[in-house]
Design an enzyme around this catalytic site. Structure first.
Site, short mmCIF file in Angstrom:
data_model
loop_
_atom_site.label_atom_id
_atom_site.label_comp_id
_atom_site.label_asym_id
_atom_site.label_seq_id
_atom_site.Cartn_x
_atom_site.Cartn_y
_atom_site.Cartn_z
N ARG A 151 0.86 -1.18 0.00
CA ARG A 151 0.00 0.00 0.00
C ARG A 151 0.90 1.23 0.00
O ARG A 151 2.02 1.19 0.52
CB ARG A 151 -0.90 0.01 1.24
CG ARG A 151 -1.81 -1.20 1.36
CD ARG A 151 -2.60 -1.17 2.67
NE ARG A 151 -3.46 -2.33 2.81
CZ ARG A 151 -3.12 -3.47 3.40
NH1 ARG A 151 -1.90 -3.60 3.92
NH2 ARG A 151 -3.96 -4.49 3.48
N LYS A 175 -1.71 -2.64 7.98
CA LYS A 175 -2.88 -2.20 8.72
C LYS A 175 -2.93 -2.87 10.08
O LYS A 175 -2.64 -4.04 10.22
CB LYS A 175 -4.16 -2.54 7.93
CG LYS A 175 -4.40 -1.65 6.72
CD LYS A 175 -5.73 -1.97 6.08
CE LYS A 175 -6.07 -1.02 4.95
NZ LYS A 175 -7.38 -1.31 4.33
N HIS A 253 -2.67 2.65 -5.92
CA HIS A 253 -3.39 1.42 -5.58
C HIS A 253 -3.60 0.54 -6.81
O HIS A 253 -3.69 -0.69 -6.70
CB HIS A 253 -4.75 1.75 -4.94
CG HIS A 253 -5.22 0.69 -3.99
ND1 HIS A 253 -4.60 0.43 -2.79
CD2 HIS A 253 -6.25 -0.20 -4.07
CE1 HIS A 253 -5.22 -0.56 -2.16
NE2 HIS A 253 -6.22 -0.96 -2.93
N ARG A 256 -0.85 -1.74 -7.12
CA ARG A 256 -1.04 -2.88 -6.21
C ARG A 256 -1.93 -3.93 -6.87
O ARG A 256 -1.65 -5.14 -6.78
CB ARG A 256 -1.66 -2.37 -4.90
CG ARG A 256 -1.97 -3.42 -3.85
CD ARG A 256 -2.36 -2.69 -2.56
NE ARG A 256 -3.10 -3.51 -1.63
CZ ARG A 256 -2.53 -4.28 -0.69
NH1 ARG A 256 -1.22 -4.36 -0.61
NH2 ARG A 256 -3.28 -4.98 0.15
N HIS A 279 -3.66 -9.30 3.20
CA HIS A 279 -5.10 -9.45 3.36
C HIS A 279 -5.39 -10.40 4.52
O HIS A 279 -4.81 -11.49 4.60
CB HIS A 279 -5.73 -10.03 2.09
CG HIS A 279 -5.82 -9.05 0.97
ND1 HIS A 279 -6.02 -9.42 -0.35
CD2 HIS A 279 -5.76 -7.69 0.96
CE1 HIS A 279 -6.06 -8.34 -1.11
NE2 HIS A 279 -5.90 -7.28 -0.34
N TYR A 288 -9.21 -11.06 -7.41
CA TYR A 288 -8.30 -11.01 -8.54
C TYR A 288 -8.48 -12.19 -9.49
O TYR A 288 -8.13 -12.09 -10.66
CB TYR A 288 -6.85 -10.93 -8.05
CG TYR A 288 -6.58 -9.63 -7.32
CD1 TYR A 288 -6.50 -8.42 -8.00
CD2 TYR A 288 -6.44 -9.61 -5.93
CE1 TYR A 288 -6.29 -7.23 -7.34
CE2 TYR A 288 -6.22 -8.41 -5.26
CZ TYR A 288 -6.15 -7.24 -5.96
OH TYR A 288 -5.95 -6.05 -5.31
#
Length: 312
Positions: A151, A175, A253, A256, A279, A288
């Site tokens: 990110r 995160k 992004h 990414r 994730h 994806y």
């Protein structure tokens, strides 16, 4: 704990707890603050507040958000923030109930992430390598971004310590403060080594002038101490212009997304991609597979002879 008397104080205490106890990321805290203050303003206009609002008030607020034309994802995010606040208020004894606990959100409209082709990424990388200024830094930024799928916040705030010793992998803090290892490609390692040598020379010159060293890989004179997301966003738009890629298609992004999509197209394992992207749930990564499926479907429709209309 006694409940605060003002809604702004509720938000402040809640955010402080999220930062201290949950190690919430700064962007998460800012999002909570915006959403909860918007809800507070709406409640105030109705003559009530966090302490006295009931379930119907929360539902009416969400209806008002829908009337304003806000996207499902935005409404879902706002409801999530409200639920988090009231869960915290219940745990702290500020309220005897949680008026939002049984409210179901609008859900999120699933959209396939937009990505870039390998050729477009190559043109962006070439444009970075040809930067008239800060060439090594810009090359390093783009190589790292595409090689790791980080990110943008993770990228610009990387500590310089993570880059020492010609690493084969980078330790990334994502995160919620969760750490993960991401492998570096040979071009990314070479770009990192070249930039680091230049950066260290500049730091040594600054040190001799009495300036303290920076702990960030991409230092800046701004308040954050490192290159900002906003500045990098401007850089990548410039690379798009000079590389002949429509700027509207290019965001950090989207690089990414390109990282994940190109790996999957190359046969990479979905679980490995999940780990590299950071994730929490593989279901997030599975989107994806739909991107790749859509590309294959388009390929067949465009090139298979039986898919083409025949003239009678």
């Amino acid at each position: 704990m006694t409940a605060p008397t003002q809604m702004s104080r509720w938000v402040q205490v809640f955010l402080e707890a999220q930062a201290a106890e949950m190690d919430a990321a700064q962007n998460t805290l800012l999002s909570y603050a915006r959403d909860l203050r918007g809800f507070a303003d709406w409640l105030q206009a109705q003559g009530t507040d966090f302490a006295d609002a009931c379930r119907s008030d929360v539902e009416d607020y969400l209806i008002d958000c829908e009337t304003q034309g806000l996207a499902k994802s935005t409404r879902a995010r706002r409801l999530s923030a409200i639920k988090q606040l009231y869960r915290f208020a219940f745990d702290e004894g500020w309220r005897a109930d949680n008026p939002a606990v049984q409210i179901k959100g609008p859900g999120r409209a699933q959209r396939l992430p937009k990505t870039l082709s390998i050729a477009e990424v190559d043109r962006l990388l070439d444009a970075a390598r040809a930067s008239p200024k800060e060439t090594l830094r810009n090359t390093c930024l783009m190589e790292l971004l595409y090689a790791t799928g980080m990110r943008v916040t993770e990228l610009v705030s990387l500590p310089v310590a993570a880059a020492r010793g010609d690493p084969r992998m980078l330790l990334v803090r994502g995160k919620g403060g969760k750490e993960r290892l991401v492998p570096l490609s040979p071009p990314a390692r070479q770009a990192l080594a070249s930039y680091l040598a230049e950066r260290d020379a500049a730091e040594e010159t600054a040190r001799k002038a009495g300036k303290p060293p920076s702990r960030f890989l991409f230092p800046s004179h701004g308040k954050a101490g490192h290159l900002t997301r906003h500045r990098f966003f401007g850089l990548i738009k410039d690379f798009a212009l000079r590389g002949g890629v429509p700027p509207s298609k290019v965001t950090p992004h989207r690089l990414r997304h390109a990282f994940a999509t190109h790996l999957l197209e190359g046969g990479a394992d979905l679980r490995a991609i999940q780990t590299m992207l950071g994730h929490a749930d593989v279901a997030t990564t599975e989107i994806y597979t739909h991107v790749v499926d859509a590309r294959l479907r388009d390929l067949v429709l465009q090139h298979h002879p039986l898919a083409k209309s025949r003239k009678s």
